[in-house]
Design a protein around this motif. Structure first.
Motif, PDB file in Angstrom:
ATOM      1  N   GLY A  15      13.797  -2.872  -2.951  1.00 17.38           N
ATOM      2  CA  GLY A  15      14.402  -1.792  -2.179  1.00 17.38           C
ATOM      3  C   GLY A  15      13.696  -1.607  -0.854  1.00 17.38           C
ATOM      4  O   GLY A  15      12.475  -1.683  -0.783  1.00 17.38           O
ATOM      5  N   GLN A  16      14.474  -1.317   0.224  1.00 18.77           N
ATOM      6  CA  GLN A  16      13.811  -1.251   1.524  1.00 18.77           C
ATOM      7  C   GLN A  16      14.403  -0.253   2.507  1.00 18.77           C
ATOM      8  O   GLN A  16      13.729   0.134   3.463  1.00 18.77           O
ATOM      9  CB  GLN A  16      13.809  -2.629   2.176  1.00 18.77           C
ATOM     10  CG  GLN A  16      15.183  -3.175   2.540  1.00 18.77           C
ATOM     11  CD  GLN A  16      15.078  -4.516   3.276  1.00 18.77           C
ATOM     12  OE1 GLN A  16      15.087  -5.562   2.657  1.00 18.77           O
ATOM     13  NE2 GLN A  16      14.968  -4.454   4.594  1.00 18.77           N
ATOM     14  N   TRP A  17      15.636   0.194   2.336  1.00 20.75           N
ATOM     15  CA  TRP A  17      16.285   1.005   3.377  1.00 20.75           C
ATOM     16  C   TRP A  17      16.389   2.473   2.988  1.00 20.75           C
ATOM     17  O   TRP A  17      16.519   2.826   1.812  1.00 20.75           O
ATOM     18  CB  TRP A  17      17.696   0.484   3.642  1.00 20.75           C
ATOM     19  CG  TRP A  17      17.758  -0.844   4.312  1.00 20.75           C
ATOM     20  CD1 TRP A  17      17.300  -1.173   5.557  1.00 20.75           C
ATOM     21  CD2 TRP A  17      18.328  -2.048   3.778  1.00 20.75           C
ATOM     22  NE1 TRP A  17      17.559  -2.496   5.831  1.00 20.75           N
ATOM     23  CE2 TRP A  17      18.188  -3.058   4.760  1.00 20.75           C
ATOM     24  CE3 TRP A  17      18.959  -2.373   2.566  1.00 20.75           C
ATOM     25  CZ2 TRP A  17      18.631  -4.362   4.570  1.00 20.75           C
ATOM     26  CZ3 TRP A  17      19.402  -3.662   2.380  1.00 20.75           C
ATOM     27  CH2 TRP A  17      19.247  -4.650   3.365  1.00 20.75           C
ATOM     28  N   ILE A  18      16.387   3.317   4.011  1.00 20.38           N
ATOM     29  CA  ILE A  18      16.669   4.741   3.843  1.00 20.38           C
ATOM     30  C   ILE A  18      17.592   5.171   4.973  1.00 20.38           C
ATOM     31  O   ILE A  18      17.774   4.435   5.955  1.00 20.38           O
ATOM     32  CB  ILE A  18      15.388   5.605   3.828  1.00 20.38           C
ATOM     33  CG1 ILE A  18      14.591   5.421   5.128  1.00 20.38           C
ATOM     34  CG2 ILE A  18      14.536   5.257   2.620  1.00 20.38           C
ATOM     35  CD1 ILE A  18      13.377   6.329   5.229  1.00 20.38           C
ATOM     36  N   GLY A  19      18.188   6.364   4.821  1.00 25.88           N
ATOM     37  CA  GLY A  19      19.132   6.799   5.845  1.00 25.88           C
ATOM     38  C   GLY A  19      19.335   8.298   5.849  1.00 25.88           C
ATOM     39  O   GLY A  19      18.637   9.045   5.137  1.00 25.88           O
ATOM     40  N   PRO A  20      20.284   8.784   6.629  1.00 25.99           N
ATOM     41  CA  PRO A  20      20.535  10.223   6.765  1.00 25.99           C
ATOM     42  C   PRO A  20      20.778  10.889   5.419  1.00 25.99           C
ATOM     43  O   PRO A  20      21.437  10.334   4.540  1.00 25.99           O
ATOM     44  CB  PRO A  20      21.805  10.270   7.631  1.00 25.99           C
ATOM     45  CG  PRO A  20      21.809   8.984   8.379  1.00 25.99           C
ATOM     46  CD  PRO A  20      21.213   7.977   7.456  1.00 25.99           C
ATOM     47  N   GLY A  21      20.230  12.081   5.260  1.00 24.99           N
ATOM     48  CA  GLY A  21      20.391  12.834   4.025  1.00 24.99           C
ATOM     49  C   GLY A  21      19.341  12.536   2.973  1.00 24.99           C
ATOM     50  O   GLY A  21      19.210  13.281   2.006  1.00 24.99           O
ATOM     51  N   GLN A  22      18.568  11.477   3.173  1.00 24.78           N
ATOM     52  CA  GLN A  22      17.541  11.119   2.189  1.00 24.78           C
ATOM     53  C   GLN A  22      16.215  11.784   2.583  1.00 24.78           C
ATOM     54  O   GLN A  22      15.211  11.149   2.892  1.00 24.78           O
ATOM     55  CB  GLN A  22      17.419   9.601   2.086  1.00 24.78           C
ATOM     56  CG  GLN A  22      18.706   8.963   1.589  1.00 24.78           C
ATOM     57  CD  GLN A  22      18.577   7.479   1.322  1.00 24.78           C
ATOM     58  OE1 GLN A  22      17.544   6.861   1.557  1.00 24.78           O
ATOM     59  NE2 GLN A  22      19.644   6.884   0.817  1.00 24.78           N
ATOM     60  N   THR A  23      16.240  13.094   2.530  1.00 22.92           N
ATOM     61  CA  THR A  23      15.127  13.891   3.058  1.00 22.92           C
ATOM     62  C   THR A  23      13.869  13.800   2.217  1.00 22.92           C
ATOM     63  O   THR A  23      12.763  13.952   2.740  1.00 22.92           O
ATOM     64  CB  THR A  23      15.553  15.363   3.163  1.00 22.92           C
ATOM     65  OG1 THR A  23      16.045  15.804   1.888  1.00 22.92           O
ATOM     66  CG2 THR A  23      16.665  15.532   4.195  1.00 22.92           C
ATOM     67  N   ALA A  24      14.010  13.567   0.918  1.00 17.65           N
ATOM     68  CA  ALA A  24      12.817  13.539   0.058  1.00 17.65           C
ATOM     69  C   ALA A  24      11.899  12.383   0.433  1.00 17.65           C
ATOM     70  O   ALA A  24      10.680  12.546   0.525  1.00 17.65           O
ATOM     71  CB  ALA A  24      13.237  13.433  -1.412  1.00 17.65           C
ATOM     72  N   ILE A  25      12.472  11.210   0.667  1.00 15.09           N
ATOM     73  CA  ILE A  25      11.609  10.066   0.989  1.00 15.09           C
ATOM     74  C   ILE A  25      11.147  10.106   2.440  1.00 15.09           C
ATOM     75  O   ILE A  25      10.039   9.667   2.762  1.00 15.09           O
ATOM     76  CB  ILE A  25      12.294   8.733   0.644  1.00 15.09           C
ATOM     77  CG1 ILE A  25      11.240   7.621   0.592  1.00 15.09           C
ATOM     78  CG2 ILE A  25      13.441   8.409   1.596  1.00 15.09           C
ATOM     79  CD1 ILE A  25      11.668   6.403  -0.172  1.00 15.09           C
ATOM     80  N   PHE A  26      11.942  10.679   3.329  1.00 15.94           N
ATOM     81  CA  PHE A  26      11.464  10.890   4.699  1.00 15.94           C
ATOM     82  C   PHE A  26      10.254  11.830   4.689  1.00 15.94           C
ATOM     83  O   PHE A  26       9.266  11.604   5.392  1.00 15.94           O
ATOM     84  CB  PHE A  26      12.570  11.475   5.577  1.00 15.94           C
ATOM     85  CG  PHE A  26      13.450  10.442   6.242  1.00 15.94           C
ATOM     86  CD1 PHE A  26      12.954   9.645   7.264  1.00 15.94           C
ATOM     87  CD2 PHE A  26      14.758  10.275   5.854  1.00 15.94           C
ATOM     88  CE1 PHE A  26      13.756   8.699   7.894  1.00 15.94           C
ATOM     89  CE2 PHE A  26      15.579   9.345   6.476  1.00 15.94           C
ATOM     90  CZ  PHE A  26      15.081   8.550   7.495  1.00 15.94           C
ATOM     91  N   ASP A  27      10.335  12.902   3.897  1.00 16.38           N
ATOM     92  CA  ASP A  27       9.206  13.832   3.793  1.00 16.38           C
ATOM     93  C   ASP A  27       7.961  13.126   3.263  1.00 16.38           C
ATOM     94  O   ASP A  27       6.852  13.308   3.773  1.00 16.38           O
ATOM     95  CB  ASP A  27       9.565  14.992   2.852  1.00 16.38           C
ATOM     96  CG  ASP A  27      10.511  15.991   3.490  1.00 16.38           C
ATOM     97  OD1 ASP A  27      10.704  15.945   4.717  1.00 16.38           O
ATOM     98  OD2 ASP A  27      11.082  16.820   2.741  1.00 16.38           O
ATOM     99  N   LEU A  28       8.141  12.324   2.202  1.00 14.97           N
ATOM    100  CA  LEU A  28       7.005  11.617   1.613  1.00 14.97           C
ATOM    101  C   LEU A  28       6.367  10.678   2.632  1.00 14.97           C
ATOM    102  O   LEU A  28       5.132  10.610   2.745  1.00 14.97           O
ATOM    103  CB  LEU A  28       7.463  10.834   0.381  1.00 14.97           C
ATOM    104  CG  LEU A  28       6.386  10.000  -0.321  1.00 14.97           C
ATOM    105  CD1 LEU A  28       5.284  10.895  -0.871  1.00 14.97           C
ATOM    106  CD2 LEU A  28       6.997   9.145  -1.427  1.00 14.97           C
TER     107      LEU A  28
END
Length: 492
Positions: A101-114
């Motif tokens: 797994g490698q990508w994140i995007g809009p709305g994925q606030t939990a992993i952006f915070d981490l």
């Protein structure tokens, strides 16, 4: 390049979450003083919490426990590394390429915070330029502008239907039974989708959910669109979608940093073989490194992996059947070609290649932020390439050359990770839920069973199957464990 920061809404969410953890931590402090004193005399070797799995979910839970003041826990990991279904290939000179797994995007606030808390920066996925589609000897180049192609009218219909299917509990949708009788493929046939559009729609589902439309329940697919703000484009696109952003240093660096902070709380090469007494006050976990005793267990595992553990007594029928029937037939193989530089960009290509009738689902530009080397990664069908690395490299190089020119014939490095063959502790990348599954077994996914708290990305209310979902499930599991500790303290 630094992370994109949106301080006001993100900070509010973070403060609210920390406030929730902090509120429980007061009770957790009472547990460590009151219950901890009794444990010294009676059950000196009993931990408050044992966590199974050192992926993003398990390590997030452990990190939250520690931040709340709990030190009586351990993380048990079967592999000899942390990170679960994230893995970094080391390409040298500080460059990596993600094997999981490698990508994140809009709305994925939990992993952006981490990522912000761990000081891990992000950068945009490269998608500018023309995508190449190969079908036999035919070759077509087109600028998809960060999307995956397909029928906009179909995307709009799917987005509208998804509004009535809650991602947290699709089985509770108003028309759940009706929707769950159909596969996604059945529904597409009813819409009269053209072949060329059907190809891209099927490809998107395969990449996001691990199954062809004929394998996927319509209810499940709609629930995944719902989690992406009821937007098909947000789920499937790169631009403005769930594939928009990457981590500097690769996604596994999040787990590596968390594990480093946890120190000897993390035990590697320590698979759990049997769990005894999950219905009693003290649970025994039988591992390859001995027996661990704990008052609460967080199982941060894919439900299918729970079948590799013996439960004594047996789990209740509903939970047991959910685990037994959980789809584990979507292993993924990811390959990496490394070149001196991303030469395809010079000719106006974005490195994205789709092959209609070959082993490559999708190849894509996975170069580092500075473009110092060129990296082409690919999702390939397991079993469609030779097992011998050199032969697999030559086969893929020829495909890339057909798409991008002869420079693709001469990679400097090749890496290959077939999750279905080399990692018995993953079984599957994502979960292609079939029709009929959610309405029959969904209610057994999250509820605690005795002292067992279920975690892992599959159990997340939002973004299940994604890295963000794993982090969310870890936060929830830690709060459940801390709540149980506070309850025991009040009863003591």
């Amino acid at each position: 390049m630094t992370s994109k920061r949106k301080p006001d809404p993100q900070t509010r969410r973070q403060l609210l979450r920390l406030a929730a953890v902090g509120a429980v931590s007061l009770a957790a402090g009472e547990v460590s003083l009151a219950a901890g004193g009794a444990a010294k005399s009676a059950d000196r070797d009993v931990l408050d919490v044992a966590i199974i799995g050192a992926g993003l979910a398990g390590l997030t839970a452990a990190r939250d426990l520690k931040r709340a003041g709990c030190e009586s826990f351990v993380v048990l990991e079967a592999r000899n590394r942390v990170g679960g279904r994230t893995y970094n290939h080391d390409l040298g000179r500080g460059v990596i390429s993600e094997g999981g797994g490698q990508w994140i995007g809009p709305g994925q606030t939990a992993i952006f915070d981490l990522a912000r808390e761990l000081e891990v920066d992000t950068f945009p996925t490269h998608y500018a330029g023309k995508t190449v589609v190969l079908a036999g000897d035919a070759r077509v180049a087109q600028d998809l502008q960060g999307g995956l192609g397909g029928d906009e009218a179909i995307a709009a219909k799917l987005s509208a239907l998804a509004r009535g299917v809650p991602s947290a509990a699709p089985w509770e949708a108003q028309h759940a039974a009706e929707l769950d009788r159909l596969t996604y493929g059945d529904w597409l046939l009813q819409q009269g989708v053209k072949y060329e559009d059907g190809y891209f729609l099927a490809l998107a589902a395969k990449l996001s959910l691990g199954g062809a439309p004929a394998q996927l329940g319509l209810l499940h697919y709609l629930s995944m669109i719902n989690t992406a703000d009821c937007s098909y484009e947000r789920l499937e696109s790169t631009k403005g979608g769930a594939q928009e952003t990457r981590f500097v240093g690769g996604s596994q660096v999040l787990s590596i940093k968390m594990a480093r902070d946890l120190g000897d709380k993390v035990r590697l090469s320590c698979p759990v073989r049997k769990i005894s007494g999950w219905d009693r006050d003290i649970v025994e976990l039988h591992t390859d490194q001995g027996v661990v005793r704990a008052r609460q267990v967080i199982a941060a595992l894919n439900p299918a992996l729970c079948n590799q553990i013996v439960f004594d007594p047996p789990l209740p029928a509903g939970r047991s059947q959910l685990q037994r029937l959980w789809p584990a037939n979507a292993p993924m193989r990811k390959t990496v070609h490394v070149y001196e530089r991303p030469f395809w960009r010079d000719d106006g290509y974005n490195g994205q290649i789709f092959q209609v009738d070959g082993p490559v689902f999708m190849a894509y530009d996975n170069s580092p932020p500075d473009g110092s080397v060129g990296v082409l990664s690919a999702f390939v069908s397991p079993g469609s390439l030779p097992g011998e690395p050199k032969a697999a490299e030559r086969t893929l190089s020829a495909i890339y050359a057909q798409a991008l020119g002869d420079k693709a014939l001469h990679p400097k490095q090749f890496h290959d990770l077939d999750w279905g063959r080399v990692d018995p502790w993953s079984l599957t990348c994502i979960h292609p839920i079939p029709p009929g599954f959610w309405t029959k077994w969904g209610e057994f996914l999250r509820p605690q069973v005795g002292r067992l708290i279920w975690s892992g990305t599959e159990t997340a209310d939002l973004w299940p199957g994604a890295m963000d979902g794993a982090v969310r499930s870890g936060h929830r599991a830690a709060l459940q464990a801390l709540g149980a500790m506070a309850h025991r303290s009040r009863e003591a």
